[in-house]
Design an enzyme around this catalytic site. Structure first.
Site, PDB file in Angstrom:
ATOM      1  NE  ARG A  43     -80.665  -7.626 -21.965  1.00 42.78           N
ATOM      2  CZ  ARG A  43     -79.774  -7.149 -21.135  1.00 42.78           C
ATOM      3  NH1 ARG A  43     -80.135  -6.513 -20.036  1.00 42.78           N
ATOM      4  NH2 ARG A  43     -78.477  -7.275 -21.388  1.00 42.78           N
ATOM      5  CG  HIS A  50     -71.806 -13.783 -19.743  1.00 45.38           C
ATOM      6  ND1 HIS A  50     -71.048 -13.007 -20.592  1.00 45.38           N
ATOM      7  CD2 HIS A  50     -71.934 -13.080 -18.599  1.00 45.38           C
ATOM      8  CE1 HIS A  50     -70.720 -11.872 -19.964  1.00 45.38           C
ATOM      9  NE2 HIS A  50     -71.256 -11.890 -18.766  1.00 45.38           N
ATOM     10  CG  ASP A  52     -76.657 -13.739 -25.710  1.00 45.58           C
ATOM     11  OD1 ASP A  52     -75.560 -13.918 -25.118  1.00 45.58           O
ATOM     12  OD2 ASP A  52     -77.047 -12.611 -26.058  1.00 45.58           O
ATOM     13  CB  SER A 146     -78.248   2.160 -22.523  1.00 45.99           C
ATOM     14  OG  SER A 146     -76.891   1.873 -22.249  1.00 45.99           O
ATOM     15  CG  ASP A 190     -78.584  -7.268 -24.967  1.00 46.33           C
ATOM     16  OD1 ASP A 190     -79.055  -8.158 -24.236  1.00 46.33           O
ATOM     17  OD2 ASP A 190     -77.431  -6.816 -24.838  1.00 46.33           O
ATOM     18  CE  LYS A 234     -72.648  -5.948 -24.153  1.00 42.46           C
ATOM     19  NZ  LYS A 234     -73.870  -6.756 -24.172  1.00 42.46           N
TER      20      LYS A 234
END
Length: 458
Positions: A43, A50, A52, A146, A190, A234
């Site tokens: 997406r 930052h 959600d 991804s 995501d 991340k």
């Protein structure tokens, strides 16, 4: 089958060269043919970075790049994973007692997150074994999700192989929770867009309860993704989880200063909801309560009336316990202002004034400035790329995804698209050999794509 479950589509493999190629590779790898295929898209988040995990709505769209997995359920209790990309090594494990290693965010651990999430949801003590071959087209560590697409695809694969059904919303919630096995305290955007996306529309995604609303993007503008070619993982860096904790601490201090039950408050949105005030008023409260200088652990403890030990064990997550200073003012200011920009973006798309493209572009630019200066999740290459995009004809440009690397998203008038692409290629990619090598998959216009689904060979 529940109508709100991911679709299952019969396909003619002859018309699907990618599926056909994957089937052939599967047969040469495992000696038998796959029974089904599952896909989950990446997406791009158009605005709402930052926030959600702070409880606020975001505005992403799915892209065509995806994770595609060919699957054969087998009656051993073993999961065998292989990847069409030779850089990603094969992996196999017993399907029971799945352990996700947090210290190494290697590709198969994201698959195991999705597998374990579905297993635990159904209490499957003996789930079916599977042979799986994965093909991914989302550039890794690029801020296009991804890893979450892989978690979602693995969840869908496990669900299908075990003959279970769930709604898209339930799947998104399970995959959000299960990605935390790898140590990322994500907020759910995501996974939600990967399942809830629909072709031709972006989505406003709201949380608790999870729901998605169509957002029609203006005609006359293209959205272009440009990869800075700086990788950011991340799960491998603490930046992301430190931001989550800074927001949690800001929530506690704001709650305490307003006489709320601060121990129960986890998200910045909780404070706004409890106080029943607007986002604008929250920004005023942030100015009153916080000082711009960083807070030490000691000062936070004094404000909350707790010991450093309590701060470490009861509030901070495992991987943020060594942090010594926290920028609460800056983080809260970003979150409340960004939450407002998302709602404004949605409103402009709904009302479609003549100046829509200009107005949306300004919101994207403000978002990038806030990410850069208040949330400090940009990097020099992203800032340079945003500047180049704006100089090359974009009306709005911003980092997208967690930041610290990865991609920018730019809104470009359709009639300027080809000169925009040429200029950006020249100014950003051709100036650097490493970027030039990656350029083919790094700069592309994108349209809102569909969500996760299962293919059966017709």
């Amino acid at each position: 089958m529940a109508s709100d479950a991911p679709a299952t589509l019969p396909v003619q493999l002859a018309e699907q060269p990618r599926l056909l190629k994957l089937k052939k590779m599967f047969i040469s790898k495992f000696g038998s043919a796959p029974k089904f295929y599952a896909r989950a898209p990446g997406r791009v988040n158009l605005i709402g970075e930052h926030i959600d995990y702070c409880g606020y709505a975001v505005l992403p769209m799915a892209i065509e790049q995806d994770i595609l997995i060919a699957v054969e359920p087998v009656n051993t209790q073993v999961v065998q994973l292989a990847n069409t990309n030779p850089l990603y090594l094969d992996f196999s494990t017993s399907v029971n007692n799945i352990h996700v290693n947090k210290t190494k965010p290697v590709w198969h651990n994201y698959f195991l997150c999705g597998l374990k999430g579905v297993q635990e949801h159904f209490g499957l003590n003996s789930s079916t074994g599977m042979n799986c071959l994965l093909d991914g087209t989302i550039p890794p560590s690029s801020g296009l999700s991804s890893s979450s697409a892989l978690v979602c695809c693995a969840g869908l694969v496990t669900l299908t192989a075990n003959g279970k059904t769930l709604s898209k919303v339930e799947l998104a919630e399970i995959c959000t929770k299960s990605e935390r096995y790898i140590g990322t305290e994500g907020g759910g955007m995501d996974q939600s867009i990967s399942f809830l996306a629909e072709e031709g529309t972006a989505k406003l995604i709201e949380f608790s309860p999870l729901r998605a609303t169509d957002v029609r993007l203006p005609s006359g503008a293209a959205f272009v993704i440009a990869n800075s070619c700086v990788e950011m993982n991340k799960a491998a860096t603490s930046h992301y989880n430190i931001r989550v904790m800074e927001c949690r601490l800001a929530t506690k201090l704001l709650s305490k200063s307003k006489g709320l039950e601060w121990k129960k408050m986890l998200k910045l949105q909780d404070v706004q909801a409890k106080l029943g005030v607007s986002l604008k008023e929250m920004l005023t409260i942030v100015e009153e309560v916080f000082h711009p200088e960083p807070y030490s652990g000691e000062e936070i403890c004094t404000c909350l009336g707790i010991s450093l030990e309590e701060l470490r064990t009861q509030i901070l997550s495992q991987n943020t316990q060594d942090v010594t200073t926290f920028k609460l003012y800056q983080r809260a200011k970003h979150v409340y202002s960004e939450a407002g920009r998302v709602l404004e973006f949605k409103k402009i798309c709904s009302e479609a004034p003549a100046s829509a493209i200009q107005l949306l572009g300004e919101l994207m630019n403000q978002s990038h400035i806030s990410c850069r200066d208040m949330y400090e999740c940009s990097c020099p290459e992203l800032d340079q790329l945003v500047d180049i995009c704006l100089q090359s004809g974009a009306i709005g440009s911003r980092l997208t995804g967690a930041g610290w690397g990865g991609c920018t998203v730019s809104m470009v008038p359709s009639d300027k698209l080809s000169t925009f692409l040429t200029n950006v290629k020249e100014a950003y990619y051709k100036s650097n050999d490493q970027r030039l090598a990656l350029e083919k998959n790094s700069l592309f216009a994108t349209k809102p794509g569909g969500g996760a689904l299962v293919f059966l060979e017709a």
